[in-house]
Structures are given as C-alpha cells and as structure tokens.
Design an enzyme around this catalytic site. Structure first.
Site, mmCIF file in Angstrom:
data_model
loop_
_atom_site.group_PDB
_atom_site.id
_atom_site.type_symbol
_atom_site.label_atom_id
_atom_site.label_comp_id
_atom_site.label_asym_id
_atom_site.label_seq_id
_atom_site.Cartn_x
_atom_site.Cartn_y
_atom_site.Cartn_z
ATOM 1 N N ASN A 1 0.748 -1.128 -0.258
ATOM 2 C CA ASN A 1 -0.046 0.021 -0.053
ATOM 3 C C ASN A 1 0.903 1.171 -0.047
ATOM 4 O OD1 ASN A 1 -1.851 1.914 0.497
ATOM 5 N ND2 ASN A 1 -2.303 1.420 2.561
ATOM 6 N N TRP A 2 0.885 1.991 -1.016
ATOM 7 C CA TRP A 2 1.876 3.010 -1.267
ATOM 8 C C TRP A 2 1.273 4.246 -0.624
ATOM 9 C CZ3 TRP A 2 3.155 2.887 -7.221
ATOM 10 C CH2 TRP A 2 3.927 2.017 -7.551
ATOM 11 N N LYS A 3 -0.127 4.107 -0.292
ATOM 12 C CA LYS A 3 -0.563 5.474 0.475
ATOM 13 C C LYS A 3 -0.359 6.747 -0.688
ATOM 14 C CE LYS A 3 0.151 3.657 4.850
ATOM 15 N NZ LYS A 3 0.016 3.908 6.245
ATOM 16 N N HIS B 1 -9.556 1.257 4.873
ATOM 17 C CA HIS B 1 -8.509 1.248 5.577
ATOM 18 C C HIS B 1 -8.411 2.478 6.834
ATOM 19 C CE1 HIS B 1 -4.362 2.404 6.465
ATOM 20 N NE2 HIS B 1 -3.840 1.282 5.770
ATOM 21 N N GLU C 1 -6.994 4.882 7.917
ATOM 22 C CA GLU C 1 -6.598 5.995 7.687
ATOM 23 C C GLU C 1 -8.026 6.464 6.746
ATOM 24 O OE1 GLU C 1 -2.941 5.499 5.376
ATOM 25 O OE2 GLU C 1 -2.200 5.087 7.237
ATOM 26 N N GLU D 1 -5.540 -5.120 10.735
ATOM 27 C CA GLU D 1 -4.499 -4.088 11.019
ATOM 28 C C GLU D 1 -4.758 -3.388 12.272
ATOM 29 O OE1 GLU D 1 -2.501 -2.782 6.909
ATOM 30 O OE2 GLU D 1 -4.323 -1.563 7.374
ATOM 31 N N GLY E 1 2.419 2.209 10.701
ATOM 32 C CA GLY E 1 3.307 3.250 10.795
ATOM 33 C C GLY E 1 4.170 3.656 11.839
ATOM 34 N N SER F 1 3.531 -2.381 10.320
ATOM 35 C CA SER F 1 4.948 -2.281 10.354
ATOM 36 C C SER F 1 5.343 -3.807 9.994
ATOM 37 C CB SER F 1 5.266 -1.993 11.824
ATOM 38 O OG SER F 1 4.983 -0.711 12.089
ATOM 39 N N GLY G 1 2.597 -1.020 4.188
ATOM 40 C CA GLY G 1 2.715 0.136 3.960
ATOM 41 C C GLY G 1 4.312 0.649 3.601
ATOM 42 N N GLY G 2 4.838 1.206 4.762
ATOM 43 C CA GLY G 2 6.159 1.584 4.257
ATOM 44 C C GLY G 2 7.309 0.750 3.707
#
Ligand code: PEP
Length: 251
Positions: free
Chosen positions: A9-11, A95, A97, A167, A173, A213, A234-235
């Site tokens: 997930n590049w966000k 998600h 966010e 999640e 993150g 993470s 993500g990251g």
C-alpha cells in the site's frame, strides 16, 4: 491450502516516474506461483499506466479506495465502474486512515464491498482496533463487529473471495508490530466469526492478511502462523527490493 497475498500500500507516496520505475523493477520478477499473489495498491493517477505495464506479468493492481456509486455528482470521487474499466483487479476498503480522516464507516465499507463484487473487483477489507480498544480488552468484539458489518448481505462465495486485512491501528506506520501470536489470535478469531456468519468451509477459504509495520525482517514469522495468509504493507512496500523480499517470503 490458502494462497499468500502480499499487498503493498503506497498510500499518498511517489510521483509518476517513481511509480513507473518501481513497476519496471518489480513486475517481471513476481514469480508465476499459484500460491502467492503480489499486489501493488497505487494512487489513482498511476493506475492506468501501471495496469498497462503489468499486463502479461503476475503483479496485480489495486486502488486504495473508491466510491460505492457507479457514477454521479460526487466531485473528486472515483467509481467502481471506472476501476473495472481500467482493468484494476483489487480495491482496498475501510483502511483505518480512510475511517479516521474521510468518514469511512462500517456501513459505507459494506456498500463498497457489494459494489466491488458488482464490478469484478476483489475487496481487501481492513479492520483493526485502536490502542485504547486493545488496552480495554475490546479487540475481539471490535473486529467481530467490523467484519460482520462489512460482509453483510454477501453470498458465501463472495465472502470466500474477499480478502480481510487485520491491521491493529497502533501498529500502522509506528514500527510496532503485533507479535505473531497476537496477530494470529485475532486472525483466527476473524476466521471463526466468518465461519459463524457463513460456514466453516467458507471461512477456511478466506485470505486473512496481517498489516502493521511488516518488513522483510518479520514477515516470515508472521506468515508461518496458522491463520495469517499474507500481509498488507505500507512503508516497507515503497522500495522495489524490499517489496520483492516480502513477496519472496510468501513463496
Ligand atoms: C498500511 O498501510 O496498511 C500499513 C500497515 O502500513 P505500515 O506497513 O507502514 O505499518
């Protein structure tokens, strides 16, 4: 045996040249392995180019959200019809966010899950608790409620085809990962809940990812758990070499 699904997930990251470079480095290296699926969840402006670049490769393409309506006066929104027409295969829904900053609710997630199936998109439905909920021992009830509401009204086949991403919000993150036991306990509970609302056979087919993470250093231990069938990352999915390591761990 359930396949492993690794989704990056590049966000809201990358510009077009970076997105294209990543796909050029990764797409051809994703193995043709029926037991592992690799997905890149890219921002809307890059989807058309990425779908084009990934034709004839094993890298799948997801949107990070969508509206549930097919068209209409919803300025700024993107419809399931548009994603289907582009050739996108998956869509991330609910998600944390989106729930926190854009008023995504269990009800809109449910509408979007139905819309995804109406447009041949595989929904990746995100659920998970806050730190306060975990500390108050509310994790299991909370995810049960989210999963039940998200899947309401789907056929057993559609539920079997849904990907659930567990999640814990406190692990997204932050560098804090749930231990593999903690993550597996919640994923197993989610499978039980799905078994109750559909059938145990259906629940056995559902891919349940862990997210929070995840990185090359911890993915193998997570994937070794009985009820964790992949990761939403993500990251650590932003760099091509690290994304490929995550995919490799699923093979
Ligand atoms: C995510 O984007 O869903 C996520 C889990 O992020 P990270 O891997 O950076 O915690």
């Amino acid at each position: 045996m359930r396949k492993k699904v690794i989704a990056g997930n590049w966000k809201m990251n990358k510009i077009a040249t970076e997105a294209n470079e990543f796909v050029d480095e990764v797409a051809a290296k994703v193995p043709e392995d029926k037991q592992v699926e690799a997905i890149v969840c890219a921002p809307f402006p890059f989807l058309a180019a990425i779908v084009d670049k990934t034709k004839n490769t094993n890298l799948k393409v997801a949107a990070q959200t969508m509206h549930y309506e097919e068209s209409g006066a919803f300025t700024g929104e993107v419809s399931p019809t548009m994603l289907e027409d582009l050739g996108v295969s998956h869509v991330v829904l609910g998600h944390s966010e989106r729930r926190e900053y854009y008023n995504e609710t269990d009800e809109t997630v449910n509408k979007k899950t139905h819309a995804a199936f109406n447009h041949h998109l595989v929904p990746i439905v995100c659920v998970g608790e806050t730190l306060e909920q975990r500390e108050a021992n509310e994790t299991m009830d909370h995810v049960e409620n989210q999963v039940t509401k998200a899947l309401k009204g789907l056929s057993n086949q559609q539920v079997a085809d849904t990907i659930i991403a567990y999640e814990p919000i406190w692990a997204i993150g932050t560098g804090k990962t749930a231990t593999s036991d903690e993550a597996n306990e919640v994923c197993a509970h989610i499978r039980q809940v799905i078994g109750k609302i559909t059938s145990p056979e259906t629940a056995e087919k559902v891919v349940i990812q862990y997210g929070g993470s995840v990185k090359p250093a911890n993915i193998e231990e997570l994937l070794a758990q009985s009820d964790i069938d992949g990761a939403l990352v993500g990251g650590a999915s932003l760099k091509s070499d690290s994304f490929l390591q995550l995919v490799e761990a699923g093979t």
